[in-house]
Design an enzyme around this catalytic site. Structure first.
Site, PDB file in Angstrom:
ATOM      1  N   ALA A  32       0.839  -1.204   0.000  1.00 53.41           N
ATOM      2  CA  ALA A  32       0.000   0.000   0.000  1.00 53.41           C
ATOM      3  C   ALA A  32       0.874   1.253   0.000  1.00 53.41           C
ATOM      4  O   ALA A  32       0.551   2.255  -0.643  1.00 53.41           O
ATOM      5  CB  ALA A  32      -0.911  -0.001   1.213  1.00 53.41           C
ATOM      6  N   GLU A 116      27.443 -22.564 -13.974  1.00 54.60           N
ATOM      7  CA  GLU A 116      26.156 -21.861 -13.874  1.00 54.60           C
ATOM      8  C   GLU A 116      25.095 -22.673 -14.604  1.00 54.60           C
ATOM      9  O   GLU A 116      25.410 -23.432 -15.513  1.00 54.60           O
ATOM     10  CB  GLU A 116      26.237 -20.481 -14.568  1.00 54.60           C
ATOM     11  CG  GLU A 116      27.309 -19.577 -14.040  1.00 54.60           C
ATOM     12  CD  GLU A 116      27.531 -18.341 -14.936  1.00 54.60           C
ATOM     13  OE1 GLU A 116      26.670 -18.061 -15.803  1.00 54.60           O
ATOM     14  OE2 GLU A 116      28.558 -17.687 -14.752  1.00 54.60           O
ATOM     15  N   LYS A 118      22.333 -23.195 -17.443  1.00 51.45           N
ATOM     16  CA  LYS A 118      22.111 -22.595 -18.756  1.00 51.45           C
ATOM     17  C   LYS A 118      20.620 -22.304 -18.846  1.00 51.45           C
ATOM     18  O   LYS A 118      19.800 -23.200 -19.043  1.00 51.45           O
ATOM     19  CB  LYS A 118      22.558 -23.544 -19.868  1.00 51.45           C
ATOM     20  CG  LYS A 118      22.509 -22.878 -21.239  1.00 51.45           C
ATOM     21  CD  LYS A 118      23.170 -23.744 -22.296  1.00 51.45           C
ATOM     22  CE  LYS A 118      23.293 -22.991 -23.612  1.00 51.45           C
ATOM     23  NZ  LYS A 118      22.012 -22.540 -24.143  1.00 51.45           N
ATOM     24  N   GLU A 175      20.152 -13.465 -19.365  1.00 52.19           N
ATOM     25  CA  GLU A 175      19.063 -14.198 -19.992  1.00 52.19           C
ATOM     26  C   GLU A 175      17.722 -13.676 -19.504  1.00 52.19           C
ATOM     27  O   GLU A 175      17.478 -13.588 -18.309  1.00 52.19           O
ATOM     28  CB  GLU A 175      19.218 -15.682 -19.618  1.00 52.19           C
ATOM     29  CG  GLU A 175      18.451 -16.617 -20.501  1.00 52.19           C
ATOM     30  CD  GLU A 175      19.199 -16.962 -21.790  1.00 52.19           C
ATOM     31  OE1 GLU A 175      20.249 -16.327 -22.075  1.00 52.19           O
ATOM     32  OE2 GLU A 175      18.730 -17.853 -22.512  1.00 52.19           O
ATOM     33  N   LYS A 302      32.590 -22.091 -17.137  1.00 54.35           N
ATOM     34  CA  LYS A 302      33.420 -20.986 -17.619  1.00 54.35           C
ATOM     35  C   LYS A 302      34.731 -20.994 -16.837  1.00 54.35           C
ATOM     36  O   LYS A 302      34.709 -21.160 -15.615  1.00 54.35           O
ATOM     37  CB  LYS A 302      32.720 -19.643 -17.382  1.00 54.35           C
ATOM     38  CG  LYS A 302      31.381 -19.525 -18.100  1.00 54.35           C
ATOM     39  CD  LYS A 302      30.616 -18.268 -17.702  1.00 54.35           C
ATOM     40  CE  LYS A 302      29.269 -18.234 -18.422  1.00 54.35           C
ATOM     41  NZ  LYS A 302      28.415 -17.113 -17.986  1.00 54.35           N
ATOM     42  N   LYS A 326      24.664 -29.888 -22.026  1.00 52.06           N
ATOM     43  CA  LYS A 326      23.198 -29.947 -22.058  1.00 52.06           C
ATOM     44  C   LYS A 326      22.619 -31.131 -21.301  1.00 52.06           C
ATOM     45  O   LYS A 326      23.274 -32.147 -21.098  1.00 52.06           O
ATOM     46  CB  LYS A 326      22.732 -30.012 -23.521  1.00 52.06           C
ATOM     47  CG  LYS A 326      23.154 -28.819 -24.337  1.00 52.06           C
ATOM     48  CD  LYS A 326      21.983 -27.914 -24.595  1.00 52.06           C
ATOM     49  CE  LYS A 326      22.370 -26.779 -25.499  1.00 52.06           C
ATOM     50  NZ  LYS A 326      21.556 -26.704 -26.704  1.00 52.06           N
ATOM     51  N   CYS A 423     -20.503 -41.400 -16.569  1.00 51.71           N
ATOM     52  CA  CYS A 423     -21.874 -41.706 -16.153  1.00 51.71           C
ATOM     53  C   CYS A 423     -22.898 -41.571 -17.269  1.00 51.71           C
ATOM     54  O   CYS A 423     -24.060 -41.928 -17.083  1.00 51.71           O
ATOM     55  CB  CYS A 423     -22.280 -40.843 -14.974  1.00 51.71           C
ATOM     56  SG  CYS A 423     -22.588 -39.128 -15.420  1.00 51.71           S
TER      57      CYS A 423
END
Ligand code: IVH
Length: 718
Positions: A32, A116, A118, A175, A302, A326, A423
């Site tokens: 608020a 890290e 991806k 990203e 890296k 991956k 049903c």
């Protein structure tokens, strides 16, 4: 304070609050208060348009649509990373071996890396000049991207002004992505728009497409409505050290600096010492992948030391110091073997594709949701089709799209059944709704447990002790096939149920017996007819007086009841049009369920219309539910909390904070006896005005009926 300094102070305060809220996930300013400051800044900017700076949080709402995106030439190219060809965990060791060889390391020297996630979104370059965001661009072909500044400004996690001291020029890379929950909510909203006839609405295949779609909107006000997120992971152009720019020696330090400037940096990034640590990281993140709130398609390694990065350099536009490792894809191709329609506990019909089993994102998938008939139509999924299935996290796998070129010639369009597959009752899709539903309610086996739970609930038949667990046991054991079966339950078989015993069984039988004496509104509500809530049931009972007249009323007659619109009328009428519904009512009556039927009271007096009551504490003779019903029957609204608008509080013993609040606000407080006398009088609040006096506040602080002797001189609370 001049308007200028005031605007600057407001911007600073609001930007800090947004950072705490969106990036640190640790809000400090109440919503608020944020809204109040925001409105203040908006007003100030409206009065002094020259104070509307690019870093003002008011600029996050989006602006006039663009005709097209301008081209941006990246001052430092945006490269892609090489994907390790060996996607098995061993791939990490292969990368480490290449790095060591290229650096001509000898012996057992170990390389330090940063590992890290991806992130599965799209790369963005953010340009800050003197700490202020001046341009945001997509990667494009790596050399030239598109200027999406107006859209990026709407992303709350991206700072419009950097925190702390920043170099004159700073480009941040990271990203842009959409969280899975935001993606699901967006698609659900799109499905509703489609159901409502919006021809332009469409769903998105995955969060990455949804994020890319949002960024490529020419109208930034649309982008502002999509909840986008951001992770920073690197730098582009930056003021060089010789011109006063910061000196970094390690990638890890860059990540810390990004965090300090106010960017979200993933907590999952970590230092990794040598190949073994990379392998460990790969496995650790794989195990967490499903539980993450966003999609990742792998991990990135890296080389940490920037000096080593420089020595490694590039090979065909890809850095030799980084690699993408991956995970199995979250989308796969497979075939639709059959399309089955499932009925959920609320009667919703969901088409489900049975698939040639396929491993998606590491799990075997044999079924995927098609959501509803509109989705099946739009995607035109048919038995025999080759489709893309997606599975991400705990979300139910879904059919994303069809490969039309692989469709067998004999494939026929899917038709949603007009009857419930469980049903056989009519299944209807109401106008503007996406879902088709079985209309049989409690009569449908698929909905039985839910229906039984509702039937037994406190505001319906009020069968004490019959909650979720017992309802499940009764339905699963077959002891309850129709709701009316509950009144035929016997002690011995009940006592034999898991965790029951004779005593609980007897208690349940007693509760069942008590519940038989009910009211018409409760009974109507208990039947669980779609759209017929407690209030509607009361209105119907008041209007028609008897169940038989309600059952026989046509839709037009039903719509005569206040607040009963076409949807409610249709739902009621089609419910009672099912022979099974009438049989159920018959069976319940035969089992001894009774209520007092009244005369159709079209204009029953509503002496308490417009008044709001709050009940608190334990009343001496009636339950709060009963008191509520009586008050509502007289037209009162019964609310859960006390406010200045409350007309009167009815308090019993052990009344707590509601009573305190009523006293603080000077709201009239009465006891049960006064309430009953008021209801009997038919005079509504006037009765209280004339007959109550303030009792002793030290004990039960109530307005109760004044002793007869005082009554004439009694004063109300006005
Ligand atoms: S670093 C020169 N780190 O993957 C290295 N990229 O091919 C520059 N990506 O589309 C990229 N998460 O947007 C890096 N933690 C991460 C990443 C990441 C996702 C994306 C990036 C680009 C692609 C690289």
């Amino acid at each position: 304070m001049t308007p200028e300094t005031q605007a600057a102070a407001l911007r600073e305060q609001l930007n800090r609050a947004a950072h705490q809220y969106y990036t640190l996930d640790a809000p400090e300013l109440p919503d608020a208060e944020y809204d109040r400051l925001f409105a203040e800044l908006q007003a100030l900017e409206a009065a002094h348009p020259e104070l509307r700076t690019p870093d003002s949080p008011t600029q996050r709402v989006g602006g006039a649509p663009l005709a097209e995106f301008a081209q941006v030439r990246h001052s430092v190219p945006m490269l892609s990373i090489h994907t390790e060809t060996d996607s098995s965990p061993a791939g990490a060791a292969a990368f480490d071996a290449r790095v060591r060889a290229a650096l001509e390391l000898v012996g057992d020297a170990v390389i330090d890396y940063v590992a890290e996630p991806k992130f599965d979104g799209l790369a963005i370059n953010l340009r800050y000049e003197h700490g202020v965001l001046v341009q945001a661009a997509t990667r494009g072909d790596g050399s030239t991207g598109e200027d999406v500044t107006a859209n990026i400004r709407t992303v709350q996690q991206i700072p419009l002004r950097l925190q702390g001291s920043a170099p004159p020029l700073l480009e941040v890379r990271g990203e842009l992505y959409m969280r899975r929950d935001a993606f699901e909510a967006l698609n659900e909203r799109q499905r509703q728009l489609m159901a409502a006839g919006d021809k332009a609405a469409r769903t998105f295949a995955n969060p990455r497409n949804a994020a890319a779609g949002a960024v490529r909107q020419l109208d930034s006000r649309i982008t502002a409505q999509r909840r986008l997120s951001f992770f920073a992971y690197g730098l582009g152009a930056i003021t060089p050290p010789q011109e006063g720019g910061p000196v970094f020696e390690y990638h890890w330090d860059i990540l810390q600096a990004l965090r300090a400037w106010g960017f979200p940096v993933s907590d999952l990034a970590q230092c990794a010492h040598g190949a073994a640590a990379l392998l460990e990281y790969h496995a650790k993140i794989a195990a967490q992948r499903d539980a993450l709130p966003f999609d990742i398609d792998g991990v990135v390694y890296k080389v940490d030391a920037l000096a080593q990065q420089r020595r490694l350099g590039f090979a065909s536009r890809e850095p030799r110091w980084a690699v993408a490792h991956k995970y199995p894809p979250q989308e796969q191709l497979t075939q639709v073997l059959a399309i089955e329609v499932q009925v959920g506990r609320t009667g919703r019909l969901t088409p489900v594709a049975h698939l040639q089993p396929v491993t998606v994102g590491g799990a075997l998938v044999a079924r995927a949701t098609l959501h509803n008939e509109l989705e099946v139509q739009r995607k035109d999924v048919r038995v025999g089709d080759t489709v893309v299935v997606r599975r991400a996290g705990d979300v139910i796998p879904e059919v994303v799209s069809v490969l039309m070129e692989r469709r067998p010639p004999e494939a026929v369009p899917f038709v949603m059944p007009a009857h419930c597959p469980v049903c056989g009752s009519e299944a209807v899709r109401e106008e503007g709704e996406a879902d088709r539903r079985c209309t049989a309610g409690a009569l449908c086996a698929a909905q039985r447990q839910q229906a039984l739970q509702h039937f037994a609930s406190r505001r319906a038949m009020d069968i004490e002790g019959l909650g979720e667990k017992l309802a499940a046991q009764l339905c699963e054991s077959g002891m309850v096939q129709s709701l009316a079966d509950v009144y035929g339950l016997q002690l011995a078989p009940l006592a034999a149920l898991d965790r029951m015993g004779e005593r609980s069984a007897q208690n349940l039988l007693d509760a069942l017996e008590r519940s038989k004496h009910t009211t018409l509104p409760r009974f109507l509500f208990a039947l669980g007819i779609r759209h017929v809530g407690e209030r509607t049931a009361q209105d119907l009972a008041r209007h028609f007086g008897t169940l038989d007249t309600i059952m026989d009323a046509d839709e037009e007659a039903l719509m005569q009841v206040e607040d009963v619109g076409p949807a409610v009328a249709h739902s009621l009428h089609s419910f009672f049009a099912q022979p099974g519904s009438r049989a159920l009512v018959q069976a319940l009556r035969a089992a001894g369920v009774t209520w007092e039927e009244g005369a159709p009271a079209k204009d029953a007096p509503q002496p308490l219309a417009g008044a709001t009551f709050v009940l608190t504490g334990t009343l001496p003779t009636m339950s709060r539910e009963q008191a509520k019903e009586r008050l509502q029957a007289a037209g009162a609204k019964v609310a859960g909390s006390v406010s200045a608008k409350t007309s009167c509080v009815v308090a019993g013993t052990e009344a707590g904070s509601k009573l305190d609040k009523a006293r603080a606000l000077g709201v009239r407080v009465i006891d049960e006896a006064a309430m009953l006398a008021m209801l009997d009088s038919g005079a509504g609040l006037n009765f209280l005005e004339e007959n109550t006096s303030q009792a002793d506040f030290s004990d039960l602080p109530l307005f109760s009926l004044a002793p007869a002797a005082q009554r004439t001189g009694g004063e109300g609370q006005g």
